[in-house]
Design a protein around this motif. Structure first.
Motif, PDB file in Angstrom:
ATOM      1  N   LEU A  32      12.750  -1.854 -10.837  1.00 34.07           N
ATOM      2  CA  LEU A  32      12.717  -1.393  -9.547  1.00 34.07           C
ATOM      3  C   LEU A  32      12.390  -0.030  -9.244  1.00 34.07           C
ATOM      4  O   LEU A  32      11.760   0.108  -7.961  1.00 34.07           O
ATOM      5  N   TRP A  33      12.441   0.846 -10.082  1.00 34.49           N
ATOM      6  CA  TRP A  33      12.081   2.272  -9.769  1.00 34.49           C
ATOM      7  C   TRP A  33      10.566   2.288  -9.789  1.00 34.49           C
ATOM      8  O   TRP A  33       9.884   3.175  -9.125  1.00 34.49           O
ATOM      9  N   ARG A  34       9.926   1.500 -10.634  1.00 33.47           N
ATOM     10  CA  ARG A  34       8.533   1.461 -10.671  1.00 33.47           C
ATOM     11  C   ARG A  34       7.649   1.095  -9.461  1.00 33.47           C
ATOM     12  O   ARG A  34       6.858   1.471  -9.037  1.00 33.47           O
ATOM     13  N   ARG A  35       8.759  -0.141  -8.809  1.00 32.21           N
ATOM     14  CA  ARG A  35       8.048  -0.410  -7.533  1.00 32.21           C
ATOM     15  C   ARG A  35       8.330   0.310  -6.486  1.00 32.21           C
ATOM     16  O   ARG A  35       7.524   0.459  -5.809  1.00 32.21           O
ATOM     17  N   VAL A  36       9.374   1.154  -6.512  1.00 30.71           N
ATOM     18  CA  VAL A  36       9.676   2.178  -5.611  1.00 30.71           C
ATOM     19  C   VAL A  36       8.566   3.443  -5.738  1.00 30.71           C
ATOM     20  O   VAL A  36       7.998   3.571  -4.758  1.00 30.71           O
ATOM     21  N   LYS A  37       8.090   3.677  -6.723  1.00 31.37           N
ATOM     22  CA  LYS A  37       6.950   4.613  -6.964  1.00 31.37           C
ATOM     23  C   LYS A  37       5.748   4.077  -6.582  1.00 31.37           C
ATOM     24  O   LYS A  37       4.897   4.746  -5.880  1.00 31.37           O
ATOM     25  N   THR A  38       5.291   2.585  -6.765  1.00 29.32           N
ATOM     26  CA  THR A  38       4.357   2.288  -6.276  1.00 29.32           C
ATOM     27  C   THR A  38       4.116   1.695  -4.831  1.00 29.32           C
ATOM     28  O   THR A  38       3.325   0.853  -4.374  1.00 29.32           O
ATOM     29  N   LYS A  39       5.556   2.039  -4.160  1.00 31.88           N
ATOM     30  CA  LYS A  39       5.263   1.379  -2.725  1.00 31.88           C
ATOM     31  C   LYS A  39       5.716  -0.028  -2.575  1.00 31.88           C
ATOM     32  O   LYS A  39       5.257  -0.652  -1.604  1.00 31.88           O
ATOM     33  N   GLN A  40       5.893  -0.861  -3.585  1.00 29.71           N
ATOM     34  CA  GLN A  40       6.290  -2.172  -3.675  1.00 29.71           C
ATOM     35  C   GLN A  40       7.785  -2.652  -3.373  1.00 29.71           C
ATOM     36  O   GLN A  40       8.074  -3.765  -3.443  1.00 29.71           O
ATOM     37  N   PHE A  41       8.556  -1.484  -3.369  1.00 22.28           N
ATOM     38  CA  PHE A  41       9.892  -1.904  -2.836  1.00 22.28           C
ATOM     39  C   PHE A  41      10.394  -0.724  -1.854  1.00 22.28           C
ATOM     40  O   PHE A  41       9.910   0.500  -2.060  1.00 22.28           O
ATOM     41  N   PRO A  42      11.198  -0.704  -1.063  1.00 22.13           N
ATOM     42  CA  PRO A  42      11.440   0.400   0.101  1.00 22.13           C
ATOM     43  C   PRO A  42      12.164   1.551  -0.685  1.00 22.13           C
ATOM     44  O   PRO A  42      12.872   1.489  -1.842  1.00 22.13           O
ATOM     45  N   ALA A  43      11.707   2.637  -0.356  1.00 21.85           N
ATOM     46  CA  ALA A  43      11.942   3.916  -0.855  1.00 21.85           C
ATOM     47  C   ALA A  43      13.573   4.134  -0.472  1.00 21.85           C
ATOM     48  O   ALA A  43      14.124   3.979   0.665  1.00 21.85           O
TER      49      ALA A  43
END
Length: 72
Positions: A32-43
């Protein structure tokens, strides 16, 4: 579609901590944190006292998008 009924009554503006919704995610907290970093999950939003939270509406829309994309 959100699988947990307790979330259905929450307004989109409700703020949730990661521990509140991580069970809905199809991946781990690290991912999840990786996806936040790559903007693939809401910040997340940062609140005073080093509190990190997400708006339920952002998470819900992300889940719905994933369900729609997965059905194609």
């Amino acid at each position: 579609m959100v699988p947990d009924i307790r979330f259905s009554s929450l307004p989109d503006s409700a703020l949730l901590r990661l521990r509140d919704f991580i069970s809905l995610m199809p991946f781990s907290e690290v991912t999840l944190w990786r996806r936040v970093k790559t903007k693939q999950f809401p910040a997340p939003h940062r609140l005073p006292g080093r509190i990190t939270c997400w708006r339920w509406g952002d998470v819900r829309r992300w889940l719905e998008t994933q369900a729609t994309e997965g059905s194609r």
